[in-house]
Design an enzyme around this catalytic site. Structure first.
Site, PDB file in Angstrom:
ATOM      1  N   ASN A 138      -1.938   1.331  10.391  1.00 51.76           N
ATOM      2  CA  ASN A 138      -2.102   0.032  11.045  1.00 51.76           C
ATOM      3  C   ASN A 138      -0.800  -0.260  11.786  1.00 51.76           C
ATOM      4  OD1 ASN A 138      -2.410  -2.620  11.789  1.00 51.76           O
ATOM      5  ND2 ASN A 138      -2.254  -3.462   9.717  1.00 51.76           N
ATOM      6  N   LYS A 190      -0.081  -2.571  13.721  1.00 52.24           N
ATOM      7  CA  LYS A 190       0.190  -4.009  13.955  1.00 52.24           C
ATOM      8  C   LYS A 190       0.615  -4.222  15.414  1.00 52.24           C
ATOM      9  CE  LYS A 190       1.400  -4.474   9.135  1.00 52.24           C
ATOM     10  NZ  LYS A 190       1.804  -5.411   8.121  1.00 52.24           N
ATOM     11  N   HIS A 221      -7.617  -8.700   7.863  1.00 51.96           N
ATOM     12  CA  HIS A 221      -6.249  -8.414   7.391  1.00 51.96           C
ATOM     13  C   HIS A 221      -5.594  -9.736   6.980  1.00 51.96           C
ATOM     14  CE1 HIS A 221      -2.055  -7.263   7.353  1.00 51.96           C
ATOM     15  NE2 HIS A 221      -2.468  -6.001   7.247  1.00 51.96           N
ATOM     16  N   GLU A 267      -2.791 -10.905   7.451  1.00 55.84           N
ATOM     17  CA  GLU A 267      -2.024 -11.592   8.504  1.00 55.84           C
ATOM     18  C   GLU A 267      -2.947 -12.397   9.403  1.00 55.84           C
ATOM     19  OE1 GLU A 267       0.062  -8.091   9.852  1.00 55.84           O
ATOM     20  OE2 GLU A 267       1.196  -8.094   7.977  1.00 55.84           O
ATOM     21  N   GLU A 326      -5.197  -4.786  -0.455  1.00 54.65           N
ATOM     22  CA  GLU A 326      -3.795  -4.927  -0.048  1.00 54.65           C
ATOM     23  C   GLU A 326      -3.223  -6.207  -0.649  1.00 54.65           C
ATOM     24  OE1 GLU A 326      -2.915  -2.888   3.955  1.00 54.65           O
ATOM     25  OE2 GLU A 326      -3.834  -4.789   4.420  1.00 54.65           O
ATOM     26  N   GLY A 360       4.686  -5.111   3.536  1.00 55.67           N
ATOM     27  CA  GLY A 360       5.929  -5.228   4.291  1.00 55.67           C
ATOM     28  C   GLY A 360       7.159  -5.510   3.453  1.00 55.67           C
ATOM     29  N   SER A 388       2.991  -1.583   1.441  1.00 55.47           N
ATOM     30  CA  SER A 388       4.176  -0.755   1.182  1.00 55.47           C
ATOM     31  C   SER A 388       3.834   0.609   0.583  1.00 55.47           C
ATOM     32  CB  SER A 388       5.175  -1.507   0.296  1.00 55.47           C
ATOM     33  OG  SER A 388       5.652  -2.652   0.986  1.00 55.47           O
TER      34      SER A 388
HETATM   35  C1  PEP Z   1      -0.580  -3.619   6.230  1.00 54.60           C
HETATM   36  O1  PEP Z   1      -0.152  -4.680   6.648  1.00 54.60           O
HETATM   37  O2  PEP Z   1      -1.759  -3.280   6.420  1.00 54.60           O
HETATM   38  C2  PEP Z   1       0.334  -2.769   5.501  1.00 54.60           C
HETATM   39  C3  PEP Z   1      -0.159  -1.955   4.644  1.00 54.60           C
HETATM   40  O3  PEP Z   1       1.676  -2.913   5.772  1.00 54.60           O
HETATM   41  P1  PEP Z   1       2.912  -2.181   5.060  1.00 54.60           P
HETATM   42  O4  PEP Z   1       2.522  -0.748   4.824  1.00 54.60           O
HETATM   43  O5  PEP Z   1       4.025  -2.294   6.053  1.00 54.60           O
HETATM   44  O6  PEP Z   1       3.157  -2.922   3.807  1.00 54.60           O
END
Ligand code: PEP
Length: 250
Positions: A9, A11, A95, A97, A167, A173, A212
């Protein structure tokens, strides 16, 4: 036997030059990894570029959002069929966000999930609780509510053509992912909840893990019985790191 899937992803990152370097590296690096599936979800303006570079390579591509309606007066929105025009196999839906910054409700997320399937894409439905909910012992309750928004409206069969991604928001993040056993417990909870309605769908359902996922923890997370792959943000922007996570899945 579920086949593992790793999805990047990106972003709101990238530009034409950096994307080309990254995609070329993925094409070269993933050529010999044939035991899992891989995809990148890129910012919408770069779908054409992703299609041009990835077509015929075995690496799939997709988008990070779409409108729930097929057309209409929605300035700035992207309709599902527009993503199909650029060969998208996947679209990330709900997601955290977007749920947080764009105020997408469970209801809207469920509608998007349904529309994506209707036009022939595989939606990746994101589920996950905040740190506050987690600390209050409400993680399962939140995830169940997000999942049930789809199940109660469209039934378990709807999940046959989609993918789930758990997630936990507190892990996204931060560089501090969930411990593998903790991830496994929630993945198992999700699968059992689907199994209450349809055991076959639950058994075949891919539940990715996100938040992460890094080179350092990918292999352990992916070894959990109900973790069927990864949704990778940060580490999907660095070819070496994304390839290492793909290798762990492979
Ligand atoms: C995400 O936002 O889908 C994600 C997994 O981000 P990160 O790997 O940076 O935590």
């Amino acid at each position: 036997m579920r086949r593992k899937l790793v999805v990047g992803n990106w972003k709101m990152h990238g530009d034409l030059k950096a994307n080309k370097a990254l995609l070329d590296a993925l094409v070269a690096g993933l050529r010999s990894y044939r035991n899992a599936d891989y995809a990148v979800c890129v910012p919408a303006p770069y779908l054409f570029q992703a299609q041009a570079i990835l077509q015929g390579t075995g690496i799939a591509w997709g988008a990070q959002n779409m409108n729930q309606f097929e057309a209409g007066a929605f300035t700035g929105s992207i309709a599902p069929h527009m993503l199909m025009d650029f060969g998208c196999s996947y679209v990330i839906i709900g997601h955290s966000e977007r749920r947080e910054f764009c105020h997408e409700s469970d209801h809207v997320v469920a509608a998007k999930f349904h529309t994506a399937i209707k036009v022939g894409m595989k939606p990746i439905l994101c589920l996950g609780e905040t740190r506050e909910a987690s600390e209050a012992g409400q993680a399962e309750e939140v995830v169940a509510r997000q999942l049930d928004a789809v199940l109660s409206r469209f039934g378990a069969q709807e999940l046959r053509r989609g993918v789930l991604a758990y997630e936990p928001i507190w892990a996204i993040g931060t560089g501090r992912g969930a411990a593998p056993e903790r991830a496994q417990a929630m993945h198992e909870f999700i699968r059992k909840r689907v199994a209450r309605l349809d055991e076959t769908v639950a058994e075949e359902l891919l539940i990715l893990h996100g938040g992460s996922v890094r080179v350092t923890n990918a292999a352990q997370l992916l070894s959990m019985p109900d973790v069927d792959g990864a949704l990778v943000g940060h580490s999907s922007l660095v070819a070496r790191e994304f390839l290492a996570i793909c290798q762990a899945a492979n």
